[in-house]
Design an enzyme around this catalytic site. Structure first.
Site, mmCIF file in Angstrom:
data_model
loop_
_atom_site.group_PDB
_atom_site.id
_atom_site.type_symbol
_atom_site.label_atom_id
_atom_site.label_comp_id
_atom_site.label_asym_id
_atom_site.label_seq_id
_atom_site.Cartn_x
_atom_site.Cartn_y
_atom_site.Cartn_z
ATOM 1 C CE1 TYR A 37 4.916 10.543 19.347
ATOM 2 C CE2 TYR A 37 2.627 10.115 18.780
ATOM 3 C CZ TYR A 37 3.809 10.789 18.548
ATOM 4 O OH TYR A 37 3.887 11.698 17.539
ATOM 5 C CG LEU A 84 13.072 8.109 -14.761
ATOM 6 C CD1 LEU A 84 13.649 7.254 -13.650
ATOM 7 C CD2 LEU A 84 14.085 9.137 -15.244
ATOM 8 C CD GLU A 114 17.378 7.412 -6.393
ATOM 9 O OE1 GLU A 114 16.604 7.691 -5.473
ATOM 10 O OE2 GLU A 114 18.076 8.247 -7.010
ATOM 11 C CE LYS A 116 10.395 4.008 -11.997
ATOM 12 N NZ LYS A 116 8.994 3.833 -11.604
ATOM 13 N NE ARG A 137 5.411 11.312 -12.662
ATOM 14 C CZ ARG A 137 6.736 11.213 -12.745
ATOM 15 N NH1 ARG A 137 7.394 12.003 -13.546
ATOM 16 N NH2 ARG A 137 7.375 10.326 -12.054
ATOM 17 C CD GLU A 173 7.110 7.210 -6.734
ATOM 18 O OE1 GLU A 173 7.880 8.126 -7.066
ATOM 19 O OE2 GLU A 173 6.415 6.575 -7.545
ATOM 20 C CE LYS A 313 9.367 0.766 -14.273
ATOM 21 N NZ LYS A 313 8.201 0.964 -15.136
#
Ligand code: ZN
Length: 666
Positions: A37, A84, A114, A116, A137, A173, A313
């Site tokens: 590569y 959330l 999905e 987290k 954020r 994320e 959670k």
């Protein structure tokens, strides 16, 4: 070179590099070696320099750039980045559904679940498909502009796949893989730098480095989870957004599912709960949201959190167990590492039977003793650690642990040195240069000869450093949980490694003898010995007369075999190997097989045979199976979806066999 040739060459190099980069960074399935590569990249860079009119400064190989910043500038989000609400039990998820149903007065909707990811949330804004800005954020309204740093993250497309017009905002994320954290900490230990505490802090800290080069060194990843804005397309469901994210060239977290009912949601949570510990990324739950976007409008936002989504959670897993022993392992550098052995206990999905206690300071801090009941957990879901000692449960007559005065491996003296990590801890080292624990080379030879290809020299070193093995016999008692999370040991490779080690427990006797690394005993001599003595026992107890009488075996071999089989070190090693279930099998004289003396390489999936079966047939026919194509390869057996090995074989003009050719020959 003509202009059009150069243009074409540059373009095809870019395509090639991009393909490999995607395979490596996005699909986690490298198609060529790093060195190959790098060669492509070098060629492209040279051409770009020579013909700047064709260069693309935004191309992935130029991602690391920009001078260090003095300070991050603040930047407002186009729309609020919400956080959330959490649910810590399934009952709470049920209550959430009741509220939704009440508010919308309907039961006709679906859920999208999905994984987290546990990292740093970030917003990416693209104009006409080109990345413009990346902002953390922050407080949800305003974040920090980290564009330069985010550009160094390989799984962030600088240019979206496909043609795009207008503005697209993607949210996701920024994370650090568990294996990356361990690898970095290993380097930092050597360099005496402060260690990274966990993957989430490490990701956040790395992306907020003022020098983008530092961020680049940290090998971060990005998982997209939402499209907050998209001028060119209207979405009806969250699942449609995920499909588009993939089309744009993003990675999305594994495990996502549309669920028709809360019961389905529950089974997804359970399923993910069982699998998430095996992932190379830190995760702390499942995001459940109403899939229909129209209902998002109806349900709205309360405070900072939306009503249409919830974060389930998983509880942080700890367990208690009893310390049955504290042993001391000697690493490759001679450092002594205390290791606590427990009554095997399940923590976060896997059995834990031991944990490193790092050093004497840690032992003194915990005051951990044999017989103690302790609380254990997996740090960052990776490495088992002792959190606390329950002293009220301590039995009478325990003794304070002390480091041994002699090396447990060689019996030589111990020396105290200040820890290399720059902390105040004191390391204890074996001073014997020839300490067997340090003898990585013989170990590597053994592993290689036994064809345990999954365990390369680097992994051997790593396992020694971690105190997981002191000799090759220890390999055979390793468990998946011992490896999970170590460098290059994602769950899948941990499984592969253990499976391969276990599958090599019954080597042909000649291979086993070669693996022992007896001076003057190479492959051919080992074969002569194996054919002569038939069983390992007969070989091991062979007298000098018996050895002398074998054709092709001279006095030097006789002497070195005898001194080896009589040495207590070797006898101890053999005993350990056999206790771990290793037992060599007699070899049959194979003459005249169709692959006599030939080396074959397998690639792709065979349809009528398993790889193991194919290997056995090749060996039965006198051939050898190698793992990589080289000039020494005689045939490459190509199945479905062959990898780069097939291309390499073509380049080297090696005969390619289809499965049918192969079956016909044998
Ligand atoms: Zn020693």
């Amino acid at each position: 070179m003509t202009d059009s040739y150069i243009k074409e060459r540059i373009q095809s190099l870019r395509n090639e590099i991009e393909g490999h980069a995607t395979a490596y960074y996005v699909n986690d399935a490298p198609t060529i070696s790093d060195a190959a590569y790098d060669t492509l990249v070098r060629e492209l860079k040279a051409l770009d320099q020579q013909y700047p009119q064709y260069a693309d400064p935004n191309f992935i190989i130029y991602r690391v750039g920009g001078a260090p910043l003095d300070v991050f500038t603040k930047k407002a989000h186009r729309s609020k980045m919400l956080s959330l609400n959490d649910a810590f039990s399934f009952d709470e998820v049920g209550e959430w559904e009741m509220r939704i149903k009440k508010l919308i007065g309907s039961t006709k909707f679906t859920y999208f679940c999905e994984l987290k990811m546990d990292g740093l949330a970030c917003s990416l804004v693209y104009e006409d498909g080109v990345l413009q800005s990346a902002v953390t954020r922050g407080d949800g309204t305003t974040g920090e502009d980290i564009t330069q740093n985010v550009k160094t993250i390989r799984s962030v497309p600088l240019v979206l796949h496909g043609a795009h017009t207008g503005l697209i905002e993607v949210r996701g994320e920024i994370v650090m893989a568990k294996s990356t954290l361990l690898r970095l900490n290993e380097c930092y230990t050597t360099e005496g730098k402060a260690l990274l505490a966990n993957t989430r802090n490490a990701a956040a800290g790395s992306v907020r480095q003022l020098d983008p080069h530092l961020t680049a060194e940290r090998s971060l990843d990005f998982f997209a989870w939402d499209i907050a804005e998209c001028e060119e397309k209207r979405f009806h469901t969250h699942s449609e957004k995920h499909a588009s994210l993939r089309d744009f060239g993003f990675t999305v977290a594994p495990f996502e599912q549309v669920c028709a009912s809360l019961e389905e949601v529950r089974s997804v949570i359970t399923m993910i709960g069982e699998k998430r510990d095996a992932l190379d990324y830190g995760t702390d739950g499942v995001v459940i949201q109403v899939d229909e976007l129209q209902l998002h409008q109806t349900l709205g936002v309360v405070g900072k959190a939306p009503r249409f989504a919830l974060a389930y959670k998983y509880p942080a897993e700890q367990a208690t167990t009893t310390v049955v022993d504290i042993s001391v392992q000697v690493g490759r550098t001679g450092i002594l590492t205390p290791l606590a052995h427990f009554v095997p206990t399940k923590v976060a999905g896997s059995m834990v039977s031991k944990a490193t206690l790092h050093n004497i300071d840690q032992i003194r801090r915990l005051d951990i003793r044999v017989g103690d009941t302790v609380v254990i957990q997996k740090a960052g879901d990776v490495i088992p650690e002792v959190v606390a000692v329950l002293k009220n449960l301590r039995p009478k007559k325990t003794t304070v642990f002390e480091m041994p005065a002699q090396c447990p491996e060689c019996g030589e003296g111990i020396e105290q040195r200040t820890g290399s990590s720059g902390e105040e801890s004191v390391g204890f080292y074996c001073i014997n240069i020839e300490c067997p624990a340090k003898q990585t080379r013989s170990l590597t030879h053994f592993v290689h000869t036994m064809e345990i290809y999954e365990v390369g020299p680097k992994i051997v070193e790593r396992l020694q450093d971690e105190g997981l093995i002191t000799d090759a016999a220890d390999l055979f008692t390793l468990e998946i949980s011992d490896l999970a999370g170590l460098e290059r040991f994602g769950a899948k490779s941990a499984e592969n490694i253990i499976r391969e080690i276990q599958s090599k427990k019954h080597p042909p006797l000649d291979r086993f003898i070669t693996a022992l690394g007896i001076m003057h005993v190479g492959e051919q001599t080992a074969r002569d010995l194996a054919l002569q003595f038939k069983t390992f026992d007969a070989f091991w107890h062979a007298t000098s007369e018996e050895l002398d009488s074998i054709e092709n075996i001279g006095p030097a071999v006789v002497e070195s075999v005898l001194s080896f089989t009589k040495s207590s070190h070797a006898n101890h090693f053999i005993k350990k190997l056999f206790a771990a279930g290793v037992s060599p099998v007699p070899v049959a004289r194979t003459k005249g097989g169709v692959f006599e003396g030939k080396t074959l390489v397998l690639t792709g999936t065979l349809t009528t045979l398993s790889r193991e079966e194919a290997k056995k047939i090749i060996q039965r026919e006198g051939g050898k199976v190698a793992s990589s194509v080289s000039a020494k390869t005689d045939y490459v057996l190509v199945g479905e979806n062959p990898g780069s090995k097939a291309t390499e074989a073509e380049k080297l003009n090696i005969t390619i066999l289809t499965e049918q050719d192969f079956l016909k020959m044998v």
